[in-house]
Design an enzyme around this catalytic site. Structure first.
Site, PDB file in Angstrom:
ATOM      1  CB  ALA A   1     -22.497  96.516  74.250  1.00  0.00           C
TER       2      ALA A   1
ATOM      3  CD  GLN B   1     -18.216  90.573  76.388  1.00  0.00           C
ATOM      4  OE1 GLN B   1     -17.671  90.528  75.547  1.00  0.00           O
ATOM      5  NE2 GLN B   1     -19.591  90.294  76.705  1.00  0.00           N
TER       6      GLN B   1
ATOM      7  CG  ASP C   1     -22.291 100.000  81.420  1.00  0.00           C
ATOM      8  OD1 ASP C   1     -22.308  99.476  82.616  1.00  0.00           O
ATOM      9  OD2 ASP C   1     -22.901  99.624  80.378  1.00  0.00           O
TER      10      ASP C   1
ATOM     11  CG  HIS D   1     -13.637  94.199  78.062  1.00  0.00           C
ATOM     12  ND1 HIS D   1     -14.708  94.004  77.152  1.00  0.00           N
ATOM     13  CD2 HIS D   1     -12.926  92.862  77.940  1.00  0.00           C
ATOM     14  CE1 HIS D   1     -14.494  92.945  76.502  1.00  0.00           C
ATOM     15  NE2 HIS D   1     -13.354  92.266  77.024  1.00  0.00           N
TER      16      HIS D   1
ATOM     17  CB  CYS E   1       4.577 108.274  90.349  1.00  0.00           C
ATOM     18  SG  CYS E   1       3.203 107.874  88.708  1.00  0.00           S
TER      19      CYS E   1
ATOM     20  CB  SER F   1     -22.607  89.080  75.196  1.00  0.00           C
ATOM     21  OG  SER F   1     -21.296  89.067  74.574  1.00  0.00           O
TER      22      SER F   1
ATOM     23  CG  ASN G   1     -27.341  89.055  71.822  1.00  0.00           C
ATOM     24  OD1 ASN G   1     -27.392  90.071  72.540  1.00  0.00           O
ATOM     25  ND2 ASN G   1     -26.931  88.883  70.644  1.00  0.00           N
TER      26      ASN G   1
END
Ligand code: NAD
Length: 258
Positions: A36, A113, A116, A133, A169, A207, A232
């Site tokens: 993120a 992950q 977006d 994800h 369906c 991350s 990070n």
């Protein structure tokens, strides 16, 4: 020195950037791995920063979503509340840098992950973006897999308040994200494993590296002999294993790298 000063730094003449540039220049099979933190500068908050809008719009676990129509309506309300952020977000500097590395042939794929869709929007072909994800920018039927665009679903949901079901369906239609408690996507997991085992450089950016099984891929790369580089804002649990760690803001580091 305040923590903020440590994070904000001019990286342009640093040894770390020179080293990373050299390794990227040598690689034809590098993997970019993102969380993120690569999208916060695009306006999409991560989960961990205090007062995030995710606190008000927390995604519901899979079993809760399945259990009742009431939960599905609440889930869709939260999803559309967050979609207002996602809908207008544009790729940030890490997305653009990775697109450039893929175009140059030094990076073979991006494992993300994130949900977006910003790596695809930055120009990386769909088959070189591996989404662990899922993707929040569209929905699918849980029975037959038919894809629905959010702009088809949203006006009907807003007008009727009903959670969507599949026209074909009658199955439950759900945002195409992998919810807590939902099985990981088999194809994406297999592709991520294959690409990781083939890489010589694994570059993990933005991350916390604490969400598993995703965080298993940097470990796998390192165990298989690849170089591991971690970028990070804050330390991660895998920093001790890494060949190079750059603790700072994604924007500062990638501006210097490019
Ligand atoms: P995460 O565990 O990957 O943590 C994000 C990390 O990025 C944190 O360590 C944070 O300190 C760091 N970070 C934030 N902004 C940064 C910046 N500008 N520069 C450098 N580092 C920065 O992610 P999470 O927020 O705990 O989310 C968990 C899961 O939720 C994700 O794996 C994803 O599936 C989903 N999620 C996705 C998005 C998205 O698609 N953009 C956003 C939030 C959550």
């Amino acid at each position: 020195m305040a923590l903020n000063d440590v994070r904000r730094r001019d990286w342009s003449d640093s040894d770390e950037i020179a080293q990373l540039r050299e390794w990227l220049g040598q690689s034809e099979t590098a993997i970019g791995f993102t969380g993120a933190g690569v999208s916060t500068e695009s306006g999409i908050p991560d989960y961990r920063t205090p007062n995030t809008p995710w606190e008000r719009n927390k995604p519901l676990p899979f079993d809760v979503f399945i259990q009742s129509d009431e939960a599905r309506r609440e889930s869709w309300r939260r999803h559309f509340a967050m979609d207002d952020l996602y809908g207008t977000a544009r790729p940030g500097i890490c997305h653009l840098a990775f697109a450039e590395f893929v175009r140059r042939g030094s990076m073979s794929a991006v494992i993300t992950q994130n949900i977006d869709g910003l790596h695809q929007l930055s120009g990386i072909p769909d088959d070189q973006v591996i989404e662990l994800h899922g993707n929040s920018t569209y929905a699918t039927c849980l029975e037959c897999g038919r894809r629905y665009e959010l702009n088809e679903i949203k006006p009907i949901f807003e007008a009727t308040g009903k959670s969507p079901v599949c026209d074909d369906c009658g199955g439950i239609v759900k945002p195409a994200i992998i919810s807590f408690g939902q099985a990981m996507p088999e194809r994406a997991m297999r592709q991520a494993q294959e690409r990781t085992l083939a890489c010589d450089l694994f570059l993990a950016v933005g991350s916390s590296l604490i969400v598993y099984p995703a965080a298993g891929f940097p470990l796998l790369a390192k165990e298989n002999g690849a170089r591991l580089v971690i970028v990070n804002r804050e330390p991660t649990g895998l920093d001790g294993l890494a060949d190079l760690v750059l603790n700072g803001e994604v924007g500062d580091i990638f501006s210097a790298l490019l």
